[in-house]
Scaffold this motif. Structure first.
Motif, PDB file in Angstrom:
ATOM      1  N   THR A  60       0.821  -1.254   0.139  1.00 35.77           N
ATOM      2  CA  THR A  60       0.035  -0.041  -0.041  1.00 35.77           C
ATOM      3  C   THR A  60       0.701   1.093   0.030  1.00 35.77           C
ATOM      4  O   THR A  60       2.168   1.096   0.227  1.00 35.77           O
ATOM      5  CB  THR A  60      -0.901   0.102   1.163  1.00 35.77           C
ATOM      6  N   TRP A  61       0.357   2.213  -0.315  1.00 30.03           N
ATOM      7  CA  TRP A  61       0.986   3.480  -0.640  1.00 30.03           C
ATOM      8  C   TRP A  61       0.451   4.748   0.195  1.00 30.03           C
ATOM      9  O   TRP A  61      -0.915   4.746   0.324  1.00 30.03           O
ATOM     10  CB  TRP A  61       1.122   3.866  -2.053  1.00 30.03           C
ATOM     11  N   SER A  62       1.376   5.625   0.764  1.00 29.71           N
ATOM     12  CA  SER A  62       1.000   6.707   1.587  1.00 29.71           C
ATOM     13  C   SER A  62       1.987   8.023   0.975  1.00 29.71           C
ATOM     14  O   SER A  62       3.128   7.777   0.921  1.00 29.71           O
ATOM     15  CB  SER A  62       1.410   6.605   3.144  1.00 29.71           C
ATOM     16  N   ASN A  63       1.429   9.093   1.078  1.00 24.96           N
ATOM     17  CA  ASN A  63       2.158  10.424   0.570  1.00 24.96           C
ATOM     18  C   ASN A  63       2.124  11.384   1.808  1.00 24.96           C
ATOM     19  O   ASN A  63       2.199  12.635   1.697  1.00 24.96           O
ATOM     20  CB  ASN A  63       1.467  11.028  -0.521  1.00 24.96           C
ATOM     21  N   THR A  64       1.627  10.844   2.933  1.00 24.00           N
ATOM     22  CA  THR A  64       1.597  11.754   4.093  1.00 24.00           C
ATOM     23  C   THR A  64       2.402  11.192   5.357  1.00 24.00           C
ATOM     24  O   THR A  64       2.908  10.222   5.372  1.00 24.00           O
ATOM     25  CB  THR A  64       0.059  11.960   4.708  1.00 24.00           C
ATOM     26  N   LEU A  65       2.691  12.206   6.086  1.00 28.12           N
ATOM     27  CA  LEU A  65       3.490  11.907   7.390  1.00 28.12           C
ATOM     28  C   LEU A  65       2.649  11.374   8.400  1.00 28.12           C
ATOM     29  O   LEU A  65       3.129  10.962   9.608  1.00 28.12           O
ATOM     30  CB  LEU A  65       4.444  13.083   7.748  1.00 28.12           C
ATOM     31  N   ASP A  66       1.566  11.353   8.266  1.00 30.66           N
ATOM     32  CA  ASP A  66       0.397  10.763   9.258  1.00 30.66           C
ATOM     33  C   ASP A  66       0.963   9.317   9.613  1.00 30.66           C
ATOM     34  O   ASP A  66       0.766   8.398   9.073  1.00 30.66           O
ATOM     35  CB  ASP A  66      -0.809  10.842   9.109  1.00 30.66           C
ATOM     36  N   GLY A  67       1.138   9.157  11.061  1.00 31.96           N
ATOM     37  CA  GLY A  67       1.721   7.956  11.631  1.00 31.96           C
ATOM     38  C   GLY A  67       3.019   7.155  11.355  1.00 31.96           C
ATOM     39  O   GLY A  67       3.133   6.033  11.551  1.00 31.96           O
ATOM     40  N   VAL A  68       3.700   8.009  10.725  1.00 30.80           N
ATOM     41  CA  VAL A  68       5.003   7.488  10.362  1.00 30.80           C
ATOM     42  C   VAL A  68       5.889   7.215  11.686  1.00 30.80           C
ATOM     43  O   VAL A  68       6.074   8.011  12.713  1.00 30.80           O
ATOM     44  CB  VAL A  68       5.831   8.431   9.604  1.00 30.80           C
ATOM     45  N   ASP A  69       6.400   5.986  11.673  1.00 26.90           N
ATOM     46  CA  ASP A  69       7.275   5.690  13.003  1.00 26.90           C
ATOM     47  C   ASP A  69       8.439   6.059  12.384  1.00 26.90           C
ATOM     48  O   ASP A  69       9.343   5.394  11.443  1.00 26.90           O
ATOM     49  CB  ASP A  69       7.356   4.115  12.989  1.00 26.90           C
ATOM     50  N   LYS A  80      12.498  13.008  10.514  1.00 27.65           N
ATOM     51  CA  LYS A  80      11.268  13.630  10.711  1.00 27.65           C
ATOM     52  C   LYS A  80      11.504  15.133  10.204  1.00 27.65           C
ATOM     53  O   LYS A  80      10.628  15.737   9.190  1.00 27.65           O
ATOM     54  CB  LYS A  80      10.977  13.780  12.172  1.00 27.65           C
ATOM     55  N   THR A  81      12.749  15.761  10.321  1.00 30.70           N
ATOM     56  CA  THR A  81      12.947  17.067  10.107  1.00 30.70           C
ATOM     57  C   THR A  81      12.809  17.094   8.328  1.00 30.70           C
ATOM     58  O   THR A  81      12.184  17.980   7.784  1.00 30.70           O
ATOM     59  CB  THR A  81      14.303  17.683  10.413  1.00 30.70           C
ATOM     60  N   VAL A  82      13.563  16.206   7.766  1.00 31.71           N
ATOM     61  CA  VAL A  82      13.870  16.440   6.352  1.00 31.71           C
ATOM     62  C   VAL A  82      12.454  16.018   5.649  1.00 31.71           C
ATOM     63  O   VAL A  82      12.039  16.766   4.726  1.00 31.71           O
ATOM     64  CB  VAL A  82      14.952  15.795   5.773  1.00 31.71           C
ATOM     65  N   PHE A  83      11.829  15.209   6.038  1.00 31.50           N
ATOM     66  CA  PHE A  83      10.547  14.556   5.550  1.00 31.50           C
ATOM     67  C   PHE A  83       9.426  15.869   5.773  1.00 31.50           C
ATOM     68  O   PHE A  83       8.792  16.122   4.797  1.00 31.50           O
ATOM     69  CB  PHE A  83      10.244  13.279   5.968  1.00 31.50           C
ATOM     70  N   THR A  84       9.398  16.359   6.697  1.00 29.51           N
ATOM     71  CA  THR A  84       8.495  17.406   7.275  1.00 29.51           C
ATOM     72  C   THR A  84       8.901  18.631   6.002  1.00 29.51           C
ATOM     73  O   THR A  84       7.907  19.209   5.965  1.00 29.51           O
ATOM     74  CB  THR A  84       8.572  17.653   8.548  1.00 29.51           C
ATOM     75  N   ASN A  85      10.007  18.915   5.904  1.00 28.72           N
ATOM     76  CA  ASN A  85      10.555  19.751   5.023  1.00 28.72           C
ATOM     77  C   ASN A  85      10.510  19.872   3.553  1.00 28.72           C
ATOM     78  O   ASN A  85      10.802  20.551   2.844  1.00 28.72           O
ATOM     79  CB  ASN A  85      11.742  20.539   5.489  1.00 28.72           C
TER      80      ASN A  85
END
Length: 143
Positions: A4-13, A35-40
């Motif tokens: 499955t695929w996700s393009n959001t940061l919701d629930g990322v461990d 977390k910083t680099v993916f958030t940005n």
């Protein structure tokens, strides 16, 4: 199990993502930095098997001119299955409309990225935090 695929940061461990990059191997990227680099990043892509992250990547982009595809990683047991190709395709599609999409590849992986239309740049240059390590790994020429 189906991917499955996700393009959001919701629930990322983020600790799990850290382990993915270490296993891929794409180096030791700690959870807080990831977390910083993916958030940005403007775009991200996560491939999941159940709740487990088996592949990921991201794109930094300005929305018009330049997009930088980076940090594409796949767990070793899924490498060679087309998962990395699917991640890159999704990220390139996300960045569509930018005047240029750039990346730098792990030495030896250039043929993989050529399949997507990427071409070697003749004038690209970089400043690395550890210049000696960048030379050693084959990313830049010795000065």
């Amino acid at each position: 199990m189906e991917t499955t695929w996700s393009n959001t940061l919701d629930g990322v461990d983020w600790s799990e993502l850290e382990a993915l990059y270490r296993a891929a191997p794409l180096g030791n990227k700690n959870a807080a930095d990831l977390k910083t680099v993916f958030t940005n990043s403007r775009f991200c892509c996560f491939a999941l098997e159940g709740d487990r992250i088996i592949g990921a990547g991201r794109v930094l982009a300005d929305g018009v001119d330049c997009a930088y595809l980076c940090d594409v990683a796949v767990l070793p047991q899924f490498q060679g299955t087309g998962l990395g190709k699917a991640i890159v395709k999704r990220l390139v599609a996300s960045a569509e409309g930018h005047k240029k999409i750039i990346l730098y590849a792990v030495p030896g992986k250039e043929p993989f990225y050529r399949k997507f239309g990427f071409r070697r740049m003749l004038t690209a240059m970089a400043i690395f935090e550890s210049a000696g390590q960048a030379v050693e790994r084959g990313y830049v020429e010795d000065a």
